[in-house]
Design an enzyme around this catalytic site. Sequence first.
Site, PDB file in Angstrom:
ATOM      1  N   LYS A  51       0.841  -1.171  -0.058  1.00 16.17           N
ATOM      2  CA  LYS A  51      -0.019  -0.057   0.081  1.00 16.17           C
ATOM      3  C   LYS A  51       0.971   1.380   0.043  1.00 16.17           C
ATOM      4  CE  LYS A  51      -3.824   1.926   2.746  1.00 16.17           C
ATOM      5  NZ  LYS A  51      -4.638   1.724   3.820  1.00 16.17           N
ATOM      6  N   SER A  84      -9.395   1.590   3.134  1.00 19.74           N
ATOM      7  CA  SER A  84      -8.769   2.496   2.297  1.00 19.74           C
ATOM      8  C   SER A  84      -7.771   1.831   1.130  1.00 19.74           C
ATOM      9  CB  SER A  84      -8.108   3.492   2.998  1.00 19.74           C
ATOM     10  OG  SER A  84      -7.003   2.779   4.028  1.00 19.74           O
ATOM     11  N   SER A 115      -9.741  -0.795   7.048  1.00 16.56           N
ATOM     12  CA  SER A 115      -9.204  -0.661   5.862  1.00 16.56           C
ATOM     13  C   SER A 115      -8.365  -1.722   5.153  1.00 16.56           C
ATOM     14  CB  SER A 115      -8.211   0.597   5.829  1.00 16.56           C
ATOM     15  OG  SER A 115      -9.082   1.811   6.086  1.00 16.56           O
TER      16      SER A 115
END
Lengths: 57, 471
Positions: B80, B157, B181
């Site tokens: 990420k 996210s 997330s």
Amino acid sequence: MTDVATLRAMARLSGVELPDAELTALLPVIERTLAMLARLETLPLTGVEPAAQYRML
Amino acid sequence: MADLVFTSMVDLARMIATKEVSPVEVTKAHLDRIAARDAELRAYITVCAEAAREAARAAEAELMSGRPLGPLHGVPVALKDLVNTAGIRTTGGSKILGDAVPAQDATVAARLRAAGAVLLGKLNMHEFAYGPEGLNAHYGTSRNPWDAATARIPGGSSSGSGVAVAAGLAPGALGSDTGGSIRIPASLCGITGLKPTYGRVSRAGVLPLSWSLDHIGPMTRSAADCALMLRCLAGYDAADPTSSVLPTPEYGAALTGDVKGLRVGLLRAFFLESAAPEVRETVERAARALEGLGATVDEVALPHMDDMAGASSAILAPEALAYHAEWLRTRAADYQPDVASRLRMGAFVTGVQYVRAQQLRTVVRDAVDAALARRDVLLAPSTPIAATPVGDTEISIGGVTADVRASLIRFTRPFNFSGHPACSVPCGLTSGGLPIGMQFVGRPFDEATVLRVADAWQRATDWHARRPPMA
């Protein structure tokens, strides 16, 4: 009820400058959030130690 | 060798170690697939193609030299884009950090490299990790691969992590989880995502959203692969003041495939009872299936769940604003609008409210511990709904109109608040063919049991092995 002047003052205290038009637009969202936060004051939390840091193990 | 991109990390590591396949070949297969598919899926913000090829060649040379190998030797991973990577830009999914190139790896990036992993690139995300839909105005929103006809949210996210793993653009990825997330995109993209216990995996060098709620963890296509990645990630790190000194077990050894006698607490109140009917029925079926495998299932309720929205916001919003205050003053126009609005909400939380929320955190943490005193894991849906079309802000759940964003984080947020480990696994598909996820929640630092039950579930079912239509 919260007004734009109060919100403006709170925002400034946090170092955030928001134009009144934006504060007015945010007002309904802020009021919903403040209502949720107000519930915290009704909870029986007397004497409870805040979890400032979760478990140091 | 087309299936190399859908081979598990456990199998890739074994095949590489036994020279059945070369790291160069595995990396090339993934880079070719990224080149072919990512323009449509938008899982990656930065692809490190040349560096990955070079790392794969080095891994192959080490393999041939007979030196000891790390557990992920030659296995590709992606991160990420809030995990700092030395010499590779780390944007946080933002315009503000669009050209930011860290000098040092985050601890988790360094640990994956030390384990032998080959970095494919940096993954898309909701800007600064502040949103559960996975929207990104700067790099484009990742496309959920489970619906070829309609653009649906991937969940966030860690949106790029969910999409990349589901669509075969990476066998495993790192995500971060502040209110869900990791588990939300895992649920919506049909993969497996583990939020470890707070303190189990270092946060050092990862862009924060909320210091006291952030967790870093693996997102893969199976619990066994999560166990493999966690083995490389977990453990004390002096650079993270909340890092735990507890020893880390050999997670793979916990995966016995056996849940006989395991005690599962099914969370009905607040969780099952407010999920969409298809989600509720699917998770109830899964609970019965676990009973069929020898587990015992009873129902349990957690107190104060209706207070989670306010209490979590009272912590998250001011912590996030504290980190972003300077940029919000000087570069407000560079934030995407939904994130700027959420950040500003931090200004309206008082210090007393923040402390009240931390007091409630003690109460909820103790309540989850109490529920787990006579049970090994708790079971709940990961999300009350499946992936919604991009742009939809409301959805009907059992005839009641609900806010999409609030719904997505409703079931995951309590365990960021409490800090307990939780793993989302696929458990079915909606009538429209979209993934449904459920989460197992365990005792603090007992990721081994969480992974054991998740793995046993996956040995008995094939939901985790289904491929999305766009893959």
